[in-house]
Design a protein around this motif. Structure first.
Motif, mmCIF file in Angstrom:
data_model
loop_
_atom_site.group_PDB
_atom_site.id
_atom_site.type_symbol
_atom_site.label_atom_id
_atom_site.label_comp_id
_atom_site.label_asym_id
_atom_site.label_seq_id
_atom_site.Cartn_x
_atom_site.Cartn_y
_atom_site.Cartn_z
ATOM 1 N N ALA A 20 52.647 26.399 133.843
ATOM 2 C CA ALA A 20 52.662 27.858 133.939
ATOM 3 C C ALA A 20 53.659 28.501 132.999
ATOM 4 C CB ALA A 20 52.973 28.274 135.378
ATOM 5 N N SER A 21 54.589 27.718 132.448
ATOM 6 C CA SER A 21 55.560 28.285 131.515
ATOM 7 C C SER A 21 54.881 28.843 130.272
ATOM 8 C CB SER A 21 56.579 27.214 131.111
ATOM 9 O OG SER A 21 55.944 26.156 130.395
ATOM 10 N N ALA A 22 53.664 28.383 129.975
ATOM 11 C CA ALA A 22 52.939 28.909 128.815
ATOM 12 C C ALA A 22 52.643 30.387 128.963
ATOM 13 C CB ALA A 22 51.639 28.137 128.610
ATOM 14 N N ALA A 23 52.542 30.856 130.222
ATOM 15 C CA ALA A 23 52.252 32.264 130.445
ATOM 16 C C ALA A 23 53.398 33.165 130.004
ATOM 17 C CB ALA A 23 51.949 32.506 131.925
ATOM 18 N N ALA A 24 54.603 32.594 129.845
ATOM 19 C CA ALA A 24 55.741 33.390 129.411
ATOM 20 C C ALA A 24 55.620 33.812 127.963
ATOM 21 C CB ALA A 24 57.037 32.619 129.626
ATOM 22 N N GLY A 25 54.850 33.064 127.166
ATOM 23 C CA GLY A 25 54.653 33.420 125.760
ATOM 24 C C GLY A 25 55.852 33.134 124.882
ATOM 25 N N SER A 26 56.818 32.384 125.374
ATOM 26 C CA SER A 26 58.022 32.074 124.600
ATOM 27 C C SER A 26 57.834 30.777 123.831
ATOM 28 C CB SER A 26 59.227 31.959 125.536
ATOM 29 O OG SER A 26 60.347 31.442 124.857
ATOM 30 N N VAL A 27 58.532 30.670 122.705
ATOM 31 C CA VAL A 27 58.481 29.438 121.922
ATOM 32 C C VAL A 27 59.070 28.284 122.725
ATOM 33 C CG1 VAL A 27 59.299 28.308 119.818
ATOM 34 C CG2 VAL A 27 58.576 30.703 119.752
ATOM 35 N N LEU A 28 60.092 28.566 123.516
ATOM 36 C CA LEU A 28 60.715 27.524 124.326
ATOM 37 C C LEU A 28 59.782 27.007 125.404
ATOM 38 C CD1 LEU A 28 64.310 29.019 124.774
ATOM 39 C CD2 LEU A 28 63.575 27.233 123.180
ATOM 40 N N ALA A 29 58.742 27.787 125.744
ATOM 41 C CA ALA A 29 57.806 27.360 126.777
ATOM 42 C C ALA A 29 56.847 26.292 126.277
ATOM 43 C CB ALA A 29 57.013 28.560 127.292
ATOM 44 N N VAL A 30 56.687 26.169 124.956
ATOM 45 C CA VAL A 30 55.724 25.210 124.400
ATOM 46 C C VAL A 30 56.071 23.772 124.774
ATOM 47 C CG1 VAL A 30 54.722 24.299 122.276
ATOM 48 C CG2 VAL A 30 55.061 26.761 122.539
ATOM 49 N N PRO A 31 57.315 23.301 124.540
ATOM 50 C CA PRO A 31 57.618 21.920 124.952
ATOM 51 C C PRO A 31 57.517 21.707 126.450
ATOM 52 C CG PRO A 31 59.612 23.057 124.228
ATOM 53 C CD PRO A 31 58.461 23.918 123.846
ATOM 54 N N LEU A 32 57.836 22.722 127.240
ATOM 55 C CA LEU A 32 57.703 22.589 128.689
ATOM 56 C C LEU A 32 56.234 22.410 129.075
ATOM 57 C CD1 LEU A 32 60.225 25.300 129.951
ATOM 58 C CD2 LEU A 32 60.572 22.831 129.749
ATOM 59 N N PHE A 33 55.350 23.151 128.403
ATOM 60 C CA PHE A 33 53.916 23.039 128.668
ATOM 61 C C PHE A 33 53.425 21.630 128.375
ATOM 62 C CE2 PHE A 33 49.535 23.234 127.105
ATOM 63 C CZ PHE A 33 48.895 23.842 128.183
ATOM 64 N N TYR A 34 53.854 21.060 127.260
ATOM 65 C CA TYR A 34 53.399 19.723 126.890
ATOM 66 C C TYR A 34 54.036 18.635 127.737
ATOM 67 C CZ TYR A 34 50.705 21.240 122.861
ATOM 68 O OH TYR A 34 49.739 21.807 122.061
#
Length: 318
Positions: A20-34
């Protein structure tokens, strides 16, 4: 059973939060998503596939309630499903008295191909879900890229920054790059989860000798087929290009395994391997050289030809 249920619920909740961190739209959310497959894989490898299955159900249900059916499909096809499949396959074994511990475990090379297959399927589903034909897909990518350029206040039409040309290029390479990143994330999460299980003493299978793994012989045939399909054009060609890149990445990892195997016992091994991995990460092109080396090893068995006098790897290491 109660412990497995608690582990599955906790792992599924953690996986859903990372996705769900991808919904934040932040660059930092990308590694969390993966990293969202990681809790599911830990549950499956360190405890039980049942815990991993419950984690996928829990994570998918939470994302469905929060974001709707589209996010649910994305999670099941691209994150939770592959995590469950890989963690289950990693623990598959058949009895063999000749093996070093009485079992022949699912080979590492097979896990690489399975990760490549999951990545290709997830990108293909996303691709055909995004648009019904290539023209619609192409227009959507260009529109998204032009909106990004406008938001960054970059000069339209400046030399080397033509949004239309760049959007067209991105439309061609995006599926393959997305599949490569997905495969890399699956393998990284699988490695980390197995390491965690090994440290905790809950890893059921013996740790394989990674430098000895080999890809199944059928890999070269599959690569030839997807390369031919990638020239067909349209969405089918883009999906095939995703499959081709994941197989090329598998061959690149096989190439790295060749270098690791051939440098064993050499005094400069650490220096050579460090330089190889660093230059690959910084420059990129050595990965292509490793893919060629891995393909050559698959065809000619370079490790057996060069490392004469050494016995063949155990069945569990292949």
């Amino acid at each position: 059973m109660a412990l497995l249920i608690l582990i599955g619920l906790a792992a599924g909740s953690a996986s859903a939060l990372l996705a769900a961190s991808a919904a934040a739209g932040s660059v930092l959310a990308v590694p969390l998503f993966y990293l969202s497959p990681l809790p599911v894989m830990i549950a499956g490898i360190a405890f039980s596939p049942l815990a991993a299955a419950l984690a996928v159900i829990t994570g998918g249900a939470g994302l469905w309630l929060a974001f709707g059916g589209t996010f649910l499909v994305t999670y099941l096809v691209g994150l939770g499903g592959p995590a469950l499949g890989l963690s289950y396959a990693a623990l598959l074994a058949r009895s063999d008295p000749a093996a070093r511990d009485g079992f022949v475990w699912f080979p590492v090379g097979g896990l690489l191909l399975l990760a490549a297959g999951f990545a290709t399927v997830s990108v293909t589903v996303a691709l055909f879900g995004m648009a019904s034909d290539y023209e619609a897909y192409h227009a959507a990518v260009i529109a998204t890229f032009q909106a990004f350029v406008a938001g960054q206040a970059l000069p339209i039409g400046a030399e080397g920054r033509d949004p239309l040309a760049m959007g067209t290029l991105i439309a061609h390479v995006l599926p393959a790059m997305a599949a490569g990143m997905a495969m890399a994330s699956y393998l990284a999460c699988l490695y980390l989860s197995a390491r965690a299980a090994r440290v905790s003493g809950t890893l059921a299978r013996p740790w394989p000798r990674l430098a000895a793994f080999r890809l199944p012989p059928v890999t070269s045939l599959v690569l030839a087929v997807v390369l031919a399909l990638s020239m067909a054009g349209g969405l089918t060609g883009l999906a095939a290009s995703a499959g081709a890149l994941t197989l090329a990445l598998a061959y690149a990892l096989a190439g790295f395994a060749v270098v690791h195997a051939l440098t064993e016992g050499q005094p400069a091994r650490t220096l050579v391997l460090g330089a190889l991995w660093i230059t690959s990460a910084v420059l990129g092109w050595p990965v292509l050289a490793m893919a060629v080396l891995g393909f050559a090893d698959g065809m000619l068995d370079l490790r057996a030809r060069i490392a004469t006098g050494k016995g063949p790897p155990a069945a569990n290491d292949r």
